[in-house]
Scaffold this motif. Structure first.
Motif, PDB file in Angstrom:
ATOM      1  N   THR A 218       0.825  -1.209   0.000  1.00  0.00           N
ATOM      2  CA  THR A 218       0.000   0.000   0.000  1.00  0.00           C
ATOM      3  C   THR A 218       0.859   1.259   0.000  1.00  0.00           C
ATOM      4  O   THR A 218       0.635   2.183  -0.794  1.00  0.00           O
ATOM      5  N   GLY A 219       1.852   1.299   0.901  1.00  0.00           N
ATOM      6  CA  GLY A 219       2.723   2.467   0.957  1.00  0.00           C
ATOM      7  C   GLY A 219       3.477   2.693  -0.342  1.00  0.00           C
ATOM      8  O   GLY A 219       3.617   3.835  -0.811  1.00  0.00           O
ATOM      9  N   LEU A 220       3.951   1.603  -0.978  1.00  0.00           N
ATOM     10  CA  LEU A 220       4.707   1.720  -2.226  1.00  0.00           C
ATOM     11  C   LEU A 220       3.830   2.229  -3.366  1.00  0.00           C
ATOM     12  O   LEU A 220       4.229   3.146  -4.118  1.00  0.00           O
ATOM     13  N   ILE A 221       2.624   1.664  -3.488  1.00  0.00           N
ATOM     14  CA  ILE A 221       1.728   2.092  -4.575  1.00  0.00           C
ATOM     15  C   ILE A 221       1.261   3.527  -4.360  1.00  0.00           C
ATOM     16  O   ILE A 221       1.183   4.321  -5.312  1.00  0.00           O
ATOM     17  N   ILE A 227       0.352  10.040  -3.727  1.00  0.00           N
ATOM     18  CA  ILE A 227      -0.618  10.385  -2.681  1.00  0.00           C
ATOM     19  C   ILE A 227       0.164  10.893  -1.473  1.00  0.00           C
ATOM     20  O   ILE A 227       1.139  10.261  -1.056  1.00  0.00           O
ATOM     21  N   PRO A 228      -0.218  12.013  -0.877  1.00  0.00           N
ATOM     22  CA  PRO A 228       0.516  12.504   0.292  1.00  0.00           C
ATOM     23  C   PRO A 228       0.413  11.557   1.486  1.00  0.00           C
ATOM     24  O   PRO A 228      -0.570  10.834   1.632  1.00  0.00           O
ATOM     25  N   TYR A 229       1.482  11.556   2.307  1.00  0.00           N
ATOM     26  CA  TYR A 229       1.535  10.742   3.532  1.00  0.00           C
ATOM     27  C   TYR A 229       1.440   9.242   3.217  1.00  0.00           C
ATOM     28  O   TYR A 229       0.769   8.484   3.913  1.00  0.00           O
ATOM     29  N   SER A 230       2.112   8.838   2.127  1.00  0.00           N
ATOM     30  CA  SER A 230       2.049   7.438   1.683  1.00  0.00           C
ATOM     31  C   SER A 230       2.613   6.493   2.743  1.00  0.00           C
ATOM     32  O   SER A 230       2.065   5.406   2.971  1.00  0.00           O
ATOM     33  N   VAL A 275      -8.337  -1.972  -4.600  1.00  0.00           N
ATOM     34  CA  VAL A 275      -9.056  -3.206  -4.955  1.00  0.00           C
ATOM     35  C   VAL A 275      -8.064  -4.301  -5.351  1.00  0.00           C
ATOM     36  O   VAL A 275      -8.215  -5.470  -4.958  1.00  0.00           O
ATOM     37  N   LEU A 276      -7.034  -3.936  -6.121  1.00  0.00           N
ATOM     38  CA  LEU A 276      -6.011  -4.905  -6.536  1.00  0.00           C
ATOM     39  C   LEU A 276      -5.280  -5.484  -5.328  1.00  0.00           C
ATOM     40  O   LEU A 276      -5.086  -6.709  -5.226  1.00  0.00           O
TER      41      LEU A 276
END
Length: 351
Positions: A218-221, A227-230, A275-276
């Motif tokens: 999630t953080g990588l994508i 997206i900010p604050y990934s 979703v992925l």
């Protein structure tokens, strides 16, 4: 007759006094509970090292050394970025909340201006208001849990020291605890501990690996999508994976809200990415790592999660499923043992 009555009265009074005493000092047990949980997580690598002919005490020291180095590296390279993102989020959070509120207000205004029948309009407005309150309640419970954890800093520092002694003397501790139990109940106690170890072991190890994988993905994508604050959102997604079904949904709400504020195209890309990730988690990671070890139907799991949240908030949701799985396994195990004893008594005249 009087001495027996007096003896019974003293025993009851002693139990009541002990319960009151333990209740008054209940805060003292928290670091021991943390230490027990930490020792439970670490006993697998410690026993693996012991099977490799490494002294148990030295193996625990070696494990602590490796963990200390890992914590130092994480603190050195990731903590500054983490703190920076938290400070930035705190600074801009009121603005984001205002934008979200404005968006919801626009949706409500659009429903009011629409040509829908009054009953449907009223129902949609009630659902939007209910959704706002539900999300706010869950987030409030989550923040309260995190604040409660942060207020026990000394206990977290003490727990590893206590865990060392638990790990070092765990075999003697087991013998001493079983020694206090009546002989007739020792076999049942051993079975109970083995069932708990099997269920909680599979649940904890499997879910921690899933949490780590989902958090990193999630953080990588999110970082790729800008997206900010990934990093912070990836950490949140990983932690919320501990709560089956509802956890990923709750973690996706702030992610999608931030993406929507940045634009509809980014929102669609982020939604597809989430979703992925959830498809990978649900169809690849969870079956391979956890399988059907808990043996509970999805409807049962959802019911247990709602009961757990009602009784104990976020922590209750996390513990509800493994506790129910332990109870279920124990029920079938002791039922099977009871049937076996009945068969033995019929065939051999034994109880």
């Amino acid at each position: 007759m009087f001495p027996k009555f007096l003896y019974f009265f003293l025993r009851v009074a002693g139990i009541v006094v002990a319960l009151i005493f333990f209740y008054r000092i209940r805060a003292v047990f928290f670091p021991f509970i943390l230490a027990g949980f930490l020792a439970y997580l670490l006993h697998w690598p410690v026993e693996w090292l012991e099977r490799k002919k490494i002294n148990r005490g030295f193996g625990i020291f070696l494990l602590y050394l490796v963990l200390g180095i890992m914590i130092f590296l994480i603190t050195k390279f990731f903590l500054p970025s983490f703190i920076k993102q938290i400070n930035e989020l705190i600074a801009v959070l009121p603005g984001y909340l205002n934008q979200v509120q404005e968006f919801l207000d626009r949706q409500q205004a659009g429903i009011d201006r629409g040509s829908l029948p009054p009953e449907i309009k009223k129902s949609l407005l009630i659902q939007i208001d209910s959704l706002e309150k539900s999300v706010a309640g869950i987030l409030k419970s989550l923040l309260a849990t995190l604040w409660g954890i942060s207020s026990h800093l000394f206990d977290f520092l003490l727990a590893p020291i206590l865990a060392y002694y638990i790990l070092k003397d765990v075999h003697n501790l087991k013998k001493n605890i079983l020694g206090y139990l009546p002989v007739d109940f020792r076999d049942e106690a051993i079975i109970f501990l083995k069932v708990c170890d099997h269920v909680f072991g599979r649940f904890i190890k499997g879910h921690l690996l899933i949490c780590l994988t989902v958090g990193i993905l999630t953080g990588l994508i999110l970082y790729i999508l800008k997206i900010p604050y990934s990093f912070l959102l990836g950490l949140l997604a990983g932690i919320m994976e501990l709560v089956p079904y509802f956890g990923p949904i709750l973690a996706s709400i702030p992610i999608l809200a931030l993406a929507l504020l940045k634009g509809k195209v980014l929102f669609i890309k982020t939604l597809l990415a989430i979703v992925l990730i959830q498809q990978i988690e649900g169809n690849v990671l969870a079956p391979k790592i956890l399988g059907d070890s808990l043996g509970l139907h999805p409807l049962t799991v959802i019911f247990l999660l709602l009961c757990g949240f009602n009784l104990g908030g976020v922590l209750g949701m996390i513990l509800a499923v493994p506790v129910a799985a332990v109870v279920r396994n124990l029920y079938f195990l002791f039922r099977w043992r009871g049937n076996s004893l009945e068969v033995d008594s019929k065939n051999f005249g034994k109880v």
